[in-house]
Design an enzyme around this catalytic site. Structure first.
Site, short mmCIF file in Angstrom:
data_model
loop_
_atom_site.label_atom_id
_atom_site.label_comp_id
_atom_site.label_asym_id
_atom_site.label_seq_id
_atom_site.Cartn_x
_atom_site.Cartn_y
_atom_site.Cartn_z
N SER A 180 0.86 -1.19 0.00
CA SER A 180 0.00 0.00 0.00
C SER A 180 0.90 1.24 0.00
O SER A 180 2.10 1.13 0.30
CB SER A 180 -0.90 0.00 1.24
OG SER A 180 -0.09 0.19 2.40
N ASP B 104 -0.65 -1.54 -4.17
CA ASP B 104 -2.04 -1.78 -3.77
C ASP B 104 -2.76 -0.44 -3.58
O ASP B 104 -2.26 0.43 -2.87
CB ASP B 104 -2.01 -2.57 -2.45
CG ASP B 104 -3.37 -3.08 -2.04
OD1 ASP B 104 -4.21 -3.34 -2.92
OD2 ASP B 104 -3.58 -3.26 -0.82
N HIS B 105 -3.90 -0.27 -4.20
CA HIS B 105 -4.70 0.97 -4.09
C HIS B 105 -3.86 2.22 -4.36
O HIS B 105 -3.84 3.16 -3.54
CB HIS B 105 -5.38 1.08 -2.72
CG HIS B 105 -6.44 0.06 -2.54
ND1 HIS B 105 -7.67 0.15 -3.15
CD2 HIS B 105 -6.44 -1.12 -1.88
CE1 HIS B 105 -8.38 -0.92 -2.84
NE2 HIS B 105 -7.66 -1.71 -2.09
N ASP C 206 -6.20 2.90 -8.20
CA ASP C 206 -7.54 2.94 -7.61
C ASP C 206 -8.18 4.29 -7.88
O ASP C 206 -8.03 5.24 -7.12
CB ASP C 206 -7.45 2.66 -6.11
CG ASP C 206 -8.81 2.68 -5.44
OD1 ASP C 206 -9.82 2.95 -6.13
OD2 ASP C 206 -8.87 2.42 -4.23
N GLY D 202 -10.41 -5.23 6.17
CA GLY D 202 -10.42 -5.41 7.63
C GLY D 202 -11.40 -6.51 8.02
O GLY D 202 -11.85 -7.28 7.19
N HIS E 238 -10.82 -8.08 -3.22
CA HIS E 238 -10.14 -7.42 -2.11
C HIS E 238 -10.80 -7.86 -0.80
O HIS E 238 -11.86 -8.47 -0.82
CB HIS E 238 -10.23 -5.90 -2.27
CG HIS E 238 -9.26 -5.36 -3.27
ND1 HIS E 238 -8.21 -4.55 -2.93
CD2 HIS E 238 -9.18 -5.53 -4.61
CE1 HIS E 238 -7.52 -4.25 -4.02
NE2 HIS E 238 -8.08 -4.83 -5.05
N ASN F 136 -6.88 -10.69 -2.30
CA ASN F 136 -5.97 -9.88 -1.47
C ASN F 136 -6.19 -10.14 0.02
O ASN F 136 -7.33 -10.07 0.50
CB ASN F 136 -6.24 -8.39 -1.70
CG ASN F 136 -5.88 -7.94 -3.09
OD1 ASN F 136 -5.51 -8.75 -3.95
ND2 ASN F 136 -5.99 -6.64 -3.33
N ASN G 166 -4.59 -8.95 3.79
CA ASN G 166 -3.69 -8.06 4.53
C ASN G 166 -3.90 -8.22 6.04
O ASN G 166 -3.05 -8.72 6.76
CB ASN G 166 -3.95 -6.61 4.08
CG ASN G 166 -2.97 -5.62 4.72
OD1 ASN G 166 -2.04 -6.02 5.41
ND2 ASN G 166 -3.19 -4.35 4.49
N THR G 167 -5.11 -7.85 6.50
CA THR G 167 -5.37 -7.82 7.95
C THR G 167 -5.10 -9.16 8.63
O THR G 167 -4.59 -9.21 9.75
CB THR G 167 -6.83 -7.39 8.19
OG1 THR G 167 -7.06 -6.17 7.48
CG2 THR G 167 -7.11 -7.18 9.66
P1 13P Z 1 -7.95 -7.32 4.13
O1 13P Z 1 -7.09 -6.46 4.98
O2 13P Z 1 -9.36 -7.27 4.55
O3 13P Z 1 -7.43 -8.71 4.05
O4 13P Z 1 -7.92 -6.71 2.66
C1 13P Z 1 -6.73 -6.70 1.93
C2 13P Z 1 -6.88 -5.99 0.64
O5 13P Z 1 -7.89 -6.02 -0.01
C3 13P Z 1 -5.71 -5.24 0.13
O6 13P Z 1 -6.04 -4.44 -0.94
#
Ligand code: 13P
Length: 287
Positions: A49, A84-85, A105, A178, A207, A229, A231-232
């Site tokens: 990101s 990312d974004h 994005d 999230g 995502h 994707n 991340n969290t």
């Molecule tokens: P999460 O944090 O919900 O897994 O989403 C990750 C994401 O979409 C990154 O662009």
């Protein structure tokens, strides 16, 4: 092996599985994701990101680190380094820094402005050998300051953006960055089906991969999702394992405060999460 994400996602689309994008934050994160992808013989996408890029002192640092680590670890599976974004400026900076893939994005712009900026970045990305992802219909929730209302994308707008020559498309279908709230209605598969039908079988991106139940993931893949994707979920795993280590007093035993020891349980926890996702997404042994 650093590559762009086009071929790996076309293969995923045709093979009915998805490639995971795992967002990275530092050296430990990057190492955990790369080692796990290699161990599972899976293609992988490292997501960065704009906030994470800044944290790591800039996109140039990130690109240099990933390139060197990929070589030093002898990684042979395909690895894409993906923004990312991204903002318009961020996307340009990543092309210059040596990323192999970008996401622009433009979902918060009126569709004509999203189209104009995406058109320009498609040309620039392709001239430099990068793949490019665009977005229509914002993803709900917040990620590193990018806040989305969580609209479901309009298939006609998706078709318009796809026709610009992008390589893969992120379309909002009720997914959220999230943790999902208890009253979340789930993914909108009817919308996904319509978007898939309108976009010429382009690989679609889901995502907000954290916390989506396995059956919904599988259904999404069957309807054209080729990139997911996450991340969290890695952040939560890392935090829980680190907390456990400290609460057990292990940082105070011997040289347990050594950062290489202190961060090891978290790094192992990221590996376990990535392993679990690669299995669920079906990309193991597809390198
Ligand atoms: P999460 O944090 O919900 O897994 O989403 C990750 C994401 O979409 C990154 O662009």
């Amino acid at each position: 092996m650093l590559v762009n994400a086009t071929e790996m996602l076309l293969k995923a689309r045709d093979g009915h599985y998805a490639v995971g994008q795992f967002n990275i934050n530092n050296l430990e994160w990057t190492k955990s994701v790369l080692l796990t992808a290699q161990e599972m013989n899976s293609p992988v996408i490292l997501g960065v990101s704009e906030g994470a890029g800044k944290y790591m002192t800039g996109f140039k640092t990130v690109a240099a680190m990933v390139k060197a680590m990929d070589e030093s670890l002898g990684i042979t599976v395909p690895v894409a380094l993906h923004l990312d974004h991204g903002t318009y400026e961020g996307a340009k900076a990543c092309i210059e820094a040596g990323f192999t893939s970008i996401m622009f994005d433009g979902s918060h712009y009126p569709i004509d402005e999203n189209v104009a900026k995406t058109t320009e970045l498609v040309a620039l990305a392709h001239e430099n050998g990068l793949s490019i992802e665009a977005e229509v219909g914002s993803i709900g929730g917040e990620e590193d300051g990018v806040i989305g209302a969580g609209e479901v994308a309009d298939p006609a707008e998706c078709a318009k953006i796809t026709a610009l020559g992008i390589d893969f498309l992120a379309a909002g279908i009720g997914n959220i960055h999230g943790k999902y709230p208890a009253n979340w209605k789930g993914l909108d598969f009817e919308a996904l089906d319509k978007i898939h039908a309108a976009t010429d079988n382009i690989p679609l991106v889901l995502h907000g991969g954290t916390g989506i139940p396995a059956d919904m993931i599988k259904k999404a893949i069957s309807l054209g999702v080729s990139k997911i994707n996450v991340n969290t979920e890695c952040q939560l795993s890392f935090a829980a394992a680190t907390r456990e280590y400290i609460e057990a007093g292990k940082d105070q035993q011997g040289k347990g405060f050594d950062p290489r020891k202190l961060l090891a349980p978290g790094a192992e926890a990221i590996k376990a999460t990535v392993r679990e996702k690669i299995e669920l997404f079906g990309s193991a042994n597809k390198a």
